[in-house]
Motif scaffolding. Structure first.
Motif, mmCIF file in Angstrom:
data_model
loop_
_atom_site.group_PDB
_atom_site.id
_atom_site.type_symbol
_atom_site.label_atom_id
_atom_site.label_comp_id
_atom_site.label_asym_id
_atom_site.label_seq_id
_atom_site.Cartn_x
_atom_site.Cartn_y
_atom_site.Cartn_z
ATOM 1 N N ALA A 136 0.763 -1.241 0.513
ATOM 2 C CA ALA A 136 0.006 0.316 0.124
ATOM 3 C C ALA A 136 1.286 1.529 -0.539
ATOM 4 O O ALA A 136 0.655 2.019 -0.329
ATOM 5 C CB ALA A 136 -0.608 -0.147 1.343
ATOM 6 N N GLU A 137 2.033 1.833 1.097
ATOM 7 C CA GLU A 137 2.692 2.172 1.045
ATOM 8 C C GLU A 137 4.023 2.874 -0.708
ATOM 9 O O GLU A 137 3.139 3.791 -0.847
ATOM 10 C CB GLU A 137 3.856 1.892 2.123
ATOM 11 C CG GLU A 137 3.362 2.290 3.029
ATOM 12 C CD GLU A 137 4.148 1.593 4.165
ATOM 13 O OE1 GLU A 137 5.536 1.014 3.763
ATOM 14 O OE2 GLU A 137 4.054 2.261 5.320
ATOM 15 N N MET A 138 4.091 1.810 -1.514
ATOM 16 C CA MET A 138 4.844 1.187 -2.607
ATOM 17 C C MET A 138 3.845 2.225 -3.563
ATOM 18 O O MET A 138 3.916 2.709 -4.270
ATOM 19 C CB MET A 138 5.502 0.394 -2.607
ATOM 20 C CG MET A 138 6.424 -0.164 -2.165
ATOM 21 S SD MET A 138 6.752 -1.960 -2.594
ATOM 22 C CE MET A 138 6.899 -1.933 -4.029
ATOM 23 N N ASP A 139 2.342 1.494 -3.253
ATOM 24 C CA ASP A 139 1.242 1.995 -4.452
ATOM 25 C C ASP A 139 0.867 3.750 -4.512
ATOM 26 O O ASP A 139 1.018 4.199 -4.685
ATOM 27 C CB ASP A 139 0.418 1.256 -4.078
ATOM 28 C CG ASP A 139 0.507 -0.155 -4.638
ATOM 29 O OD1 ASP A 139 0.609 -0.710 -5.630
ATOM 30 O OD2 ASP A 139 -0.926 -0.625 -5.115
ATOM 31 N N ALA A 140 1.101 3.811 -2.707
ATOM 32 C CA ALA A 140 0.763 5.237 -2.755
ATOM 33 C C ALA A 140 1.687 6.178 -3.589
ATOM 34 O O ALA A 140 1.948 7.382 -3.626
ATOM 35 C CB ALA A 140 0.843 5.666 -1.095
ATOM 36 N N GLU A 141 3.015 5.480 -2.644
ATOM 37 C CA GLU A 141 4.983 6.879 -3.405
ATOM 38 C C GLU A 141 4.117 6.528 -5.139
ATOM 39 O O GLU A 141 4.719 7.817 -5.828
ATOM 40 C CB GLU A 141 6.081 5.778 -3.163
ATOM 41 C CG GLU A 141 6.633 6.353 -2.171
ATOM 42 C CD GLU A 141 7.333 5.192 -1.251
ATOM 43 O OE1 GLU A 141 8.340 4.514 -2.023
ATOM 44 O OE2 GLU A 141 7.459 4.785 -0.254
ATOM 45 N N HIS A 142 3.895 5.744 -6.243
ATOM 46 C CA HIS A 142 4.262 5.182 -7.381
ATOM 47 C C HIS A 142 2.686 6.742 -7.543
ATOM 48 O O HIS A 142 2.206 6.891 -9.117
ATOM 49 C CB HIS A 142 3.724 4.206 -7.808
ATOM 50 C CG HIS A 142 4.840 3.506 -7.304
ATOM 51 N ND1 HIS A 142 5.099 2.712 -6.653
ATOM 52 C CD2 HIS A 142 5.662 2.983 -8.833
ATOM 53 C CE1 HIS A 142 6.321 1.492 -6.833
ATOM 54 N NE2 HIS A 142 6.948 2.729 -8.047
#
Length: 127
Positions: A116-122
């Protein structure tokens, strides 16, 4: 798992609905099965039963899934045209044979949080 990886199939695409609705999302699942799952959840006071059920569904569906490509697997996992495996007398005993530990749940939670954090960053917009 290899078959899913071969087709780059994201488990979240079908399992999200299962877990968000605690299996009410599956119209092919008889209400007696759903009630029994929820009874176990209330007695055990643990979400483990939902992970056991999800794993049991995939295990019982394996022969069918292996004969489909990614579109066929998604269609099957969202509709379950043959709902036999959803019967309480088939699904529940299979699920209860699957060991899910608290450690496994913690690892799943970490992985979901990290994704979820990686998706938010992208998906962040540039300033």
């Amino acid at each position: 798992a290899d078959h899913f990886q071969h087709y780059d199939l994201n488990v979240g695409l079908f399992a999200l609905g299962w877990f968000q609705t605690l299996f009410l999302y599956l119209p092919s699942m008889p209400s007696t099965t759903v009630c029994h799952i929820w009874d176990i959840w209330l007695v055990e006071r643990s979400f483990k039963i939902f992970f056991r059920i999800g794993t049991a569904i995939l295990f019982l569906s394996q022969p069918t899934l292996l004969n489909h490509d990614d579109d066929g697997m998604m269609t099957y996992l969202n509709t379950f045209p043959d709902a036999t495996l959803m019967r309480r007398d088939i699904l529940i005993p299979c699920a209860l044979q699957i060991k899910i530990t608290n450690r496994m749940l913690v690892e799943i939670e970490k992985e979901v949080t990290m994704n979820a954090e990686m998706d938010a960053e992208h998906h962040q917009f540039p300033p």
